[in-house]
Design a protein around this motif. Structure first.
Motif, PDB file in Angstrom:
ATOM      1  N   ASP A  82      -2.760  -7.758   8.854  1.00 22.04           N
ATOM      2  CA  ASP A  82      -3.914  -8.336   8.164  1.00 22.04           C
ATOM      3  C   ASP A  82      -3.484  -9.252   7.015  1.00 22.04           C
ATOM      4  N   THR A  95       0.853  -1.181   0.000  1.00 15.20           N
ATOM      5  CA  THR A  95       0.000   0.000   0.000  1.00 15.20           C
ATOM      6  C   THR A  95       0.889   1.232   0.000  1.00 15.20           C
ATOM      7  N   THR A 131      -2.263  -1.032  -3.627  1.00 16.03           N
ATOM      8  CA  THR A 131      -3.521  -0.363  -3.300  1.00 16.03           C
ATOM      9  C   THR A 131      -3.254   1.017  -2.712  1.00 16.03           C
ATOM     10  N   CYS A 132      -3.970   2.019  -3.216  1.00 16.19           N
ATOM     11  CA  CYS A 132      -3.904   3.387  -2.708  1.00 16.19           C
ATOM     12  C   CYS A 132      -5.324   3.940  -2.592  1.00 16.19           C
ATOM     13  N   ARG A 133      -5.444   5.102  -2.006  1.00 18.27           N
ATOM     14  CA  ARG A 133      -6.761   5.709  -1.870  1.00 18.27           C
ATOM     15  C   ARG A 133      -7.313   6.168  -3.206  1.00 18.27           C
ATOM     16  N   ARG A 181      -9.512  -3.483  -1.045  1.00 19.82           N
ATOM     17  CA  ARG A 181      -8.276  -3.723  -0.313  1.00 19.82           C
ATOM     18  C   ARG A 181      -7.633  -5.032  -0.773  1.00 19.82           C
ATOM     19  N   THR A 189      -5.343  -1.215  -7.262  1.00 21.22           N
ATOM     20  CA  THR A 189      -6.707  -0.961  -6.814  1.00 21.22           C
ATOM     21  C   THR A 189      -6.769   0.316  -5.979  1.00 21.22           C
ATOM     22  N   PHE A 209      -1.867  -3.073   8.027  1.00 17.90           N
ATOM     23  CA  PHE A 209      -1.900  -3.784   6.751  1.00 17.90           C
ATOM     24  C   PHE A 209      -1.048  -5.044   6.824  1.00 17.90           C
ATOM     25  N   THR A 268      -9.221   2.526  -2.962  1.00 15.62           N
ATOM     26  CA  THR A 268     -10.175   2.282  -1.870  1.00 15.62           C
ATOM     27  C   THR A 268     -11.159   3.430  -1.665  1.00 15.62           C
ATOM     28  N   THR A 302      -6.354  -7.384   1.021  1.00 16.54           N
ATOM     29  CA  THR A 302      -6.841  -8.521   1.803  1.00 16.54           C
ATOM     30  C   THR A 302      -8.175  -9.040   1.271  1.00 16.54           C
ATOM     31  N   ASP A 303      -9.081  -8.125   0.947  1.00 13.16           N
ATOM     32  CA  ASP A 303     -10.396  -8.530   0.445  1.00 13.16           C
ATOM     33  C   ASP A 303     -10.292  -9.211  -0.913  1.00 13.16           C
TER      34      ASP A 303
END
Length: 279
Positions: A247, A131, A159-161, A210, A199, A244, A201, A212-213
């Motif tokens: 998780d 991330t 993954t970033c915002r 995310r 991706t 992160f 978020t 993880t998802d």
């Protein structure tokens, strides 16, 4: 990634140049919160792709403010590249984001870190899971030919915002897929060996969610046409915030993978140091 490690105050004698000084050669601002820069490389510095070094600037009291930054350039590069967040009130990044070519920074040439190829057992697929600026060590490893000597496929999940925050990684991967040297070494099929799964978020984009998802739901495997992770074929490296990392570690263990280290190679490794808001 920027890694926040405690550093004892170091007495510095007044000098015309910084101690362990290296010269900034280029700076690129990717957004209001992200930038990358390159500096000269000490002639004596040897490192494994994925490791980090301490860099910094003098504080207002003359003592150095040092933080550990992953080296984003591969070990064969003549210069060193770093990828950083900008924190307006951060002791270091509030100053670091203002650097320009020709300026000097402090660089302590003692590389360390857990995100190295030697910490993993042989496998078929390598998963880089990051991330934000956690992409930095993987920017190094993706540009290292040894990564492709050891693994048939490399998957970069980032993954970033927002989509803007993915720009640095996206451009890096797109350039790599068309890199003439890697294409010459591995043939026209090289582009299919490096898979990219970006991706967001908070902002709508072609791929959401995310890491993880997307792993636990199986969506990333379906989207990329890959089988679920298993202990025989898959290896992973993880770099992000503490939450992160915790998780993702649980998710990887759910696939049967075990955490390793330089001294005890296994199926995945996690960079345990992390950065907070005060860098």
């Amino acid at each position: 990634m920027t890694l926040d490690l405690s550093v004892a105050d170091v007495a510095v004698k007044p000098a015309k140049t910084l101690p362990d000084a290296q010269t900034v050669t280029s700076v690129q601002h990717w957004s209001d919160t992200l930038f990358s820069f390159r500096v000269t490389r000490p002639a004596s510095l040897r490192f494994r792709s994925g490791e980090f070094v301490m860099i910094g600037l003098p504080g207002d009291n003359g003592k150095p403010i040092l933080r550990a930054y992953s080296i984003a350039s591969p070990n064969w590069d003549d210069e060193l590249e770093f990828y950083s967040i900008k924190v307006p009130d951060g002791p270091l990044t509030s100053k670091l984001q203002l650097i320009e070519p020709g300026d000097e920074i402090i660089l302590r040439p003692k590389p360390v870190g857990t995100l190295v190829l030697d910490a993993l057992l042989p496998g078929k697929r390598m998963w880089f899971l990051a991330t934000g600026t956690g992409l930095a060590p993987f920017a190094s490893l993706m540009r290292d030919p040894e990564t492709y000597e050891r693994y048939e496929q490399v998957i970069m999940m980032h993954t970033c915002r927002t989509a803007e925050e993915l720009t640095y990684g996206r451009e890096l991967v797109e350039n790599l897929k068309h890199d003439p040297l890697l294409g010459e070494i591995y043939g026209e099929d090289f582009a299919n060996r490096l898979l990219y799964y970006p991706t967001t978020t908070r902002e709508e984009s072609p791929l959401m969610g995310r890491i993880t998802d997307n792993l636990t739901s199986g969506k990333v495997f379906e989207d990329l046409g890959l089988p679920p992770m298993d202990i025989a074929n898959d290896r992973a490296m993880v770099c992000g915030s503490l939450a992160f990392n915790v998780d993702v570690k649980a998710v990887l263990e759910g696939f049967g993978l075990t955490e390793g280290a330089n001294s005890d190679p296994k199926e995945f490794v996690v960079e345990k140091a992390f950065v907070g808001d005060g860098v």
